[in-house]
Design a protein around this motif. Sequence first.
Motif, short mmCIF file in Angstrom:
data_model
loop_
_atom_site.label_atom_id
_atom_site.label_comp_id
_atom_site.label_asym_id
_atom_site.label_seq_id
_atom_site.Cartn_x
_atom_site.Cartn_y
_atom_site.Cartn_z
N THR A 121 -0.39 15.79 0.28
CA THR A 121 0.78 15.01 0.67
C THR A 121 2.05 15.51 0.00
OG1 THR A 121 -0.66 13.09 0.96
CG2 THR A 121 1.71 12.67 0.90
N GLY A 122 1.97 15.92 -1.27
CA GLY A 122 3.15 16.42 -1.97
C GLY A 122 3.83 17.57 -1.23
N PRO A 123 3.08 18.63 -0.92
CA PRO A 123 3.68 19.73 -0.16
C PRO A 123 4.19 19.29 1.22
CG PRO A 123 1.67 20.47 -1.21
CD PRO A 123 1.74 18.98 -1.41
N ARG A 124 3.52 18.33 1.83
CA ARG A 124 3.97 17.84 3.13
C ARG A 124 5.31 17.11 3.02
NH1 ARG A 124 0.03 14.21 5.62
NH2 ARG A 124 1.37 14.38 7.45
N VAL A 125 5.50 16.39 1.91
CA VAL A 125 6.78 15.71 1.66
C VAL A 125 7.90 16.74 1.57
CG1 VAL A 125 8.10 14.39 -0.04
CG2 VAL A 125 5.78 13.66 0.56
N PHE A 126 7.68 17.79 0.79
CA PHE A 126 8.71 18.81 0.63
C PHE A 126 8.96 19.56 1.94
CE2 PHE A 126 7.65 17.83 -3.70
CZ PHE A 126 8.89 17.88 -4.33
N LEU A 154 6.15 8.75 -5.34
CA LEU A 154 5.08 9.34 -6.13
C LEU A 154 5.34 10.84 -6.32
CD1 LEU A 154 2.02 7.67 -4.36
CD2 LEU A 154 2.94 7.10 -6.63
N TYR A 155 6.18 11.41 -5.47
CA TYR A 155 6.41 12.85 -5.46
C TYR A 155 7.82 13.25 -5.89
CZ TYR A 155 2.22 12.17 -2.79
OH TYR A 155 0.97 11.76 -2.40
N THR A 156 8.76 12.35 -5.79
CA THR A 156 10.14 12.63 -6.19
C THR A 156 10.84 11.32 -6.53
OG1 THR A 156 12.19 13.74 -5.52
CG2 THR A 156 11.02 12.51 -3.81
N PRO A 157 11.68 11.32 -7.56
CA PRO A 157 12.35 10.06 -7.92
C PRO A 157 13.43 9.63 -6.93
CG PRO A 157 12.99 11.83 -9.43
CD PRO A 157 11.93 12.38 -8.53
N ASP A 158 14.03 10.59 -6.21
CA ASP A 158 15.08 10.25 -5.26
C ASP A 158 15.38 11.45 -4.35
OD1 ASP A 158 16.80 12.00 -6.75
OD2 ASP A 158 17.27 10.35 -8.10
N LYS A 159 16.24 11.20 -3.37
CA LYS A 159 16.56 12.23 -2.39
C LYS A 159 17.32 13.40 -3.02
CE LYS A 159 19.54 11.67 1.10
NZ LYS A 159 20.19 11.39 2.40
N GLN A 160 18.18 13.13 -3.98
CA GLN A 160 18.93 14.19 -4.66
C GLN A 160 17.98 15.14 -5.38
OE1 GLN A 160 21.85 16.59 -6.36
NE2 GLN A 160 22.08 15.15 -4.70
N THR A 161 17.00 14.59 -6.05
CA THR A 161 16.02 15.43 -6.75
C THR A 161 15.22 16.26 -5.76
OG1 THR A 161 15.87 13.80 -8.51
CG2 THR A 161 14.09 15.41 -8.38
N LEU A 162 14.92 15.68 -4.62
CA LEU A 162 14.19 16.40 -3.57
C LEU A 162 15.01 17.60 -3.09
CD1 LEU A 162 11.60 16.32 -1.92
CD2 LEU A 162 12.67 14.66 -0.41
N ARG A 204 13.22 7.12 4.46
CA ARG A 204 12.34 6.54 5.48
C ARG A 204 12.00 7.56 6.57
NH1 ARG A 204 11.25 1.31 4.99
NH2 ARG A 204 12.65 -0.01 3.79
N GLN A 205 13.00 8.37 6.96
CA GLN A 205 12.74 9.41 7.96
C GLN A 205 11.76 10.45 7.43
OE1 GLN A 205 17.09 10.06 8.50
NE2 GLN A 205 16.51 10.46 10.63
N ILE A 206 11.92 10.83 6.17
CA ILE A 206 11.01 11.79 5.57
C ILE A 206 9.60 11.21 5.54
CG2 ILE A 206 10.43 13.08 3.47
CD1 ILE A 206 13.51 13.11 2.91
N ALA A 207 9.48 9.95 5.13
CA ALA A 207 8.18 9.28 5.07
C ALA A 207 7.53 9.23 6.45
CB ALA A 207 8.33 7.88 4.50
N MET A 254 0.85 -1.18 0.00
CA MET A 254 0.00 0.00 0.00
C MET A 254 0.89 1.23 0.00
SD MET A 254 -2.83 0.92 2.80
CE MET A 254 -2.84 2.54 3.46
N ALA A 255 0.89 1.96 -1.08
CA ALA A 255 1.78 3.11 -1.21
C ALA A 255 1.19 4.37 -0.60
CB ALA A 255 2.11 3.35 -2.67
N ARG A 256 -0.09 4.55 -0.75
CA ARG A 256 -0.70 5.80 -0.28
C ARG A 256 -1.57 5.54 0.94
NH1 ARG A 256 -3.23 9.74 -4.60
NH2 ARG A 256 -1.04 9.88 -5.05
N LYS A 257 -1.43 6.39 1.92
CA LYS A 257 -2.22 6.31 3.14
C LYS A 257 -3.68 6.60 2.81
CE LYS A 257 -2.01 8.33 7.74
NZ LYS A 257 -1.31 9.31 8.56
N THR A 258 -4.59 5.84 3.39
CA THR A 258 -6.01 6.04 3.16
C THR A 258 -6.40 7.47 3.48
OG1 THR A 258 -6.42 3.74 3.74
CG2 THR A 258 -8.32 5.22 3.74
N GLY A 259 -7.08 8.09 2.53
CA GLY A 259 -7.53 9.45 2.74
C GLY A 259 -6.51 10.51 2.36
N SER A 260 -5.32 10.09 1.91
CA SER A 260 -4.32 11.10 1.53
C SER A 260 -4.61 11.60 0.13
CB SER A 260 -2.91 10.53 1.61
OG SER A 260 -2.67 9.63 0.55
#
Length: 195
Positions: free
Chosen positions: A12-17, A50-58, A35-38, A1-7
């Motif tokens: 979620t995208g802005p929350r990741v950043f 779903l929001y970034t391909p990797d940490k470098q891109t982030l 994992r810490q970011i998640a 399950m990749a996405r949390k129910t109700g997300s």
Amino acid sequence: MARKTGSHSDITGPRVFAAAQKLFARHGFAAVSMRQIAAEVGVQAGALYLYTPDKQTLLFDLMKTHMVDLLAAWTEICPTTGPADQLEAFTRFHIRFHLDRPDAVFIAYMELRNLEPANFEIIEDLRKRYETVLEDILRAGQEAGQFTLPDTKVATLAVIAMLTGVTTWYRDGGRLDRERVERIYWNLVRKSVAA
């Protein structure tokens, strides 16, 4: 399950950043895992992709967004008056913009070393564009006889470093309010260029 129910991706995208920015600023890019970011966002690690391909891109996206926003915000308020007025406007703008974004500022300066070469080149180009804004103001003031500078490039870098440094010590609710800080820094900048 990749996405949390109700997300939702627009939430979620802005929350990741935001989580990445907070963690990179507190612990450093190299010390933070996906994992810490998640965990900070409250999603499973796989959902981040779903929001970034990797940490470098982030990291790159955070830095690029900061610089693009900075340049756009200056373009909106850039006065068309003389160099002294432009320098005061730049001084106040730089402080105001950066005090609202201490984590972004920290990352923009301290994490350059962690950018891959192609990403570094893009961020460096954006930084040079911003530096050129100030250098053009200083050069125009010197040509008009309003400023006295031995070297406009060195003066540009010195002024930006001084102005950016405010984010390391200023706290809202402290001894000085933001307006007072802006006035003090403007007087320091004005005197340093003999305006």
